[in-house]
Design a protein around this motif. Structure first.
Motif, short mmCIF file in Angstrom:
data_model
loop_
_atom_site.label_atom_id
_atom_site.label_comp_id
_atom_site.label_asym_id
_atom_site.label_seq_id
_atom_site.Cartn_x
_atom_site.Cartn_y
_atom_site.Cartn_z
N UNK A 50 0.78 -1.31 0.26
CA UNK A 50 -0.10 0.09 -0.11
C UNK A 50 0.99 1.18 0.00
N UNK A 51 1.92 1.10 0.80
CA UNK A 51 2.81 2.45 0.83
C UNK A 51 3.79 2.61 -0.63
N UNK A 52 3.91 1.58 -1.26
CA UNK A 52 4.55 1.68 -2.49
C UNK A 52 3.56 2.17 -3.43
N UNK A 53 2.44 1.84 -3.42
CA UNK A 53 1.37 2.16 -4.47
C UNK A 53 1.21 3.74 -4.27
N UNK A 54 1.20 4.14 -3.04
CA UNK A 54 1.13 5.74 -2.75
C UNK A 54 2.28 6.44 -3.02
N UNK A 55 3.34 5.88 -2.76
CA UNK A 55 4.72 6.41 -3.40
C UNK A 55 4.69 6.80 -4.87
N UNK A 57 2.17 6.96 -6.92
CA UNK A 57 1.32 7.96 -7.29
C UNK A 57 1.92 9.24 -7.17
N UNK A 58 2.66 9.27 -5.85
CA UNK A 58 3.27 10.72 -5.41
C UNK A 58 4.25 11.13 -6.16
N UNK A 59 4.89 10.06 -6.92
CA UNK A 59 6.22 10.45 -7.55
C UNK A 59 5.85 11.16 -9.41
N UNK A 60 4.75 11.07 -9.51
CA UNK A 60 4.25 11.81 -10.77
C UNK A 60 3.29 13.01 -10.28
N UNK A 61 3.62 14.09 -11.03
CA UNK A 61 3.07 15.22 -11.09
C UNK A 61 2.17 15.55 -12.39
N UNK A 68 1.29 13.55 -17.31
CA UNK A 68 1.62 12.87 -16.01
C UNK A 68 3.39 13.11 -16.44
N UNK A 69 3.86 13.54 -15.37
CA UNK A 69 5.37 13.75 -15.29
C UNK A 69 6.10 13.21 -14.16
N UNK A 70 7.27 12.57 -14.29
CA UNK A 70 8.01 12.19 -13.16
C UNK A 70 8.34 13.17 -12.10
N UNK A 71 8.26 12.89 -11.16
CA UNK A 71 8.63 13.96 -9.92
C UNK A 71 9.66 13.47 -9.10
N UNK A 72 10.70 13.89 -8.94
CA UNK A 72 11.70 13.22 -7.85
C UNK A 72 12.35 14.55 -6.99
N UNK A 73 12.40 14.30 -5.75
CA UNK A 73 12.92 15.12 -4.95
C UNK A 73 14.29 14.83 -4.46
#
Length: 77
Positions: A50-55, A57-61, A68-73
């Protein structure tokens, strides 16, 4: 416990905490401890998924054009 697909992250974590408490008390017979441990591992795997799924989803903006585009911090070193 309900089917894995129906269990929320919070429910799985709560159940996992109960299992950890039971095993830490140490007064569980060996056979029961093994069964409880396996249930805990299944819950742990479910939480990780579940955490991986959310992660993921959050790595795309969403770009302005709706794509959609990849998002990396960048992590601080």
């Amino acid at each position: 416990m309900a089917k894995k697909e129906e269990v929320t992250f919070e429910q799985a974590m709560e159940e996992l905490e109960k299992i950890v408490e039971q095993l830490e008390e140490g007064d569980v017979p060996l056979e029961a401890a093994i069964t409880i441990y396996k249930q805990g591992m299944d819950l742990s795997k479910l939480c990780h998924q579940k955490l991986k799924t959310v992660e993921d989803q959050l790595t795309q903006i969403l770009k302005e054009d709706g794509e959609l585009d990849s998002f990396a911090v960048q992590e601080e070193e």
